[in-house]
Design an enzyme around this catalytic site. Sequence first.
Site, short mmCIF file in Angstrom:
data_model
loop_
_atom_site.label_atom_id
_atom_site.label_comp_id
_atom_site.label_asym_id
_atom_site.label_seq_id
_atom_site.Cartn_x
_atom_site.Cartn_y
_atom_site.Cartn_z
N CYS A 1 0.76 -1.33 0.07
CA CYS A 1 -0.05 -0.24 -0.13
C CYS A 1 0.69 1.27 0.07
O CYS A 1 0.77 1.99 1.13
CB CYS A 1 -0.91 0.07 1.34
SG CYS A 1 -2.18 -0.87 1.06
N GLY B 1 8.71 -6.99 16.16
CA GLY B 1 8.77 -7.16 17.49
C GLY B 1 7.51 -6.85 18.55
O GLY B 1 6.29 -6.54 18.06
N GLY C 1 2.78 -10.48 14.34
CA GLY C 1 3.23 -9.10 15.06
C GLY C 1 3.53 -9.36 16.60
O GLY C 1 2.74 -9.41 17.46
N THR D 1 10.11 -11.79 14.57
CA THR D 1 11.28 -11.56 15.16
C THR D 1 11.98 -12.45 16.12
O THR D 1 13.19 -12.61 16.31
CB THR D 1 11.10 -10.02 16.01
OG1 THR D 1 10.58 -8.98 14.95
CG2 THR D 1 12.38 -9.57 16.43
#
Lengths: 220, 288
Positions: free
Chosen positions: B111, B191, B217, B240
């Site tokens: 986007c 993270g 996430g 992460t």
Amino acid sequence: MRRELLDVVRVDEVGPYRLLRLKRGRLESGAPGQFFMLSPPGRLLPRPMSLSLATRTELGFLIDPVGPGTKALTTLVRGERLHVLGPLGNGFRLDVARPLLVGGGIGLAPFPYLSERLGRPPAVLGFRSQEHAEAAALVPNAEVVVEPRLVTEALRPGHDVLACGPEPMLRAVAELDPGAQLAWEAPMACGYGACYGCAVEIGGELKRLCVEGPVLERAA
Amino acid sequence: MILNASGCLDALTAPEVAHTLDVFVTKTVTPLPREGNQPVRIAETDFGMLNSIGLANPGIDRFVADTLPRLLDLGVSVWVSVGGFAAHEYAEICARLDHEPIAAIELNVSCPNVSSPEEEVEQIVAAARAATTKTLYAKLSPSVPDVGAAAVAAARAGADGLTLVNTIRGLALDELTLEPKLGPGVGGLSGPALRPIALAAVFAAYRATGLPIVGVGGVETGAHGLELIAAGASAFALGTVLFADPEAPVRVREELEREASARGFATPLAAYAAAHGGPPPTPLRRVA
């Protein structure tokens, strides 16, 4: 690749550097120049450190406490524990006839272990100050060079150079000796090829230093 | 179902980690090879990490000829993350993957045109949908005014599912020089900082579409994964945390079972959409 929670034995002062000594657990020491990912308490990401000392019971890492991660690692005390992953990457090739270790600053970190494995060959170590040069005591048969003198001024011909240090030093060494083995450094999040954070340009292509290196046979 | 977030694992260099996941998601593949950004590419922040890898990948030709066969040889279920700079580029890659034995395609919809993100999402997903019969997941950015509206746009254009969320833009400065730590300046934040943002996006997209969702996430523990499931995710991905702990999939899976059981759920998926209460929304389908 193995990850273990290791006990801190103690942290020794070596000039401005610190030697973090850990109980070895079941981790292999690997080849000199290979590295381990050490997880500092309270930080999100582990930090890559090459192995400085390996005994039957301990692993030792020489660390320059410059940022939050390295400071957290060097203020650990006996009884605390941390996760360690390794050994990782490719170390120095040890089938060399006339080895000469060439280091700059904290780049001497892998040399105590490397020197022992190579039968205590001569070394040239460069430092920015006399205080930093105290760390040369960890490497046998070392000639010490302090700025403004540079290690490249003390290089002798006819040796197989194994070098570790800041990037300008490695590039200067490679210029004088294109066959030198060079241990490079780059920020990395994982150490095992997952994050692509440690990419460096090698022969015109970006490659992951953790997988292809950190020791390379040609200038990056 | 536990996946890796795209770009957070290389199954070819760490197959033992890939085998602990239910699905391996590739790094994003683009039409042409990309070297990626100049170093420095990663930096730790107080509550997360920034990356600016720059979609480094071998390009679709080499991916199909070399990388994909080796991934399939590992025997893991493969989702291919697809990227591009225009809708037709997504379509081109989807068409190339249509006959490959992969489980799904994840569209990395970034986007760039934030003035009308829904339109951008709809164009990309519709172009990809026309090019393949594979299961299509649209990975959306949380950096839009209305994630629910972007999710609806993806659903109406034919997405079978959604992946939420991608990273959000962040900047870290060197403490001494006050210059950007990353070579390109800004990067994507991931993270723990991303956790509440991902939860909110999953919550909104579930309510708006009822489509299957992969929550991504800041998941570090089984409890975090269970929260995403409760918000409306039917699966979640590890990102992460894999950098710090390659054994995270095994640990998180065990924790997930324990955390679900401790709250009286027979299985983790029994907590699906528990945060919403009431009957589930009717899944949106493509408008013919």
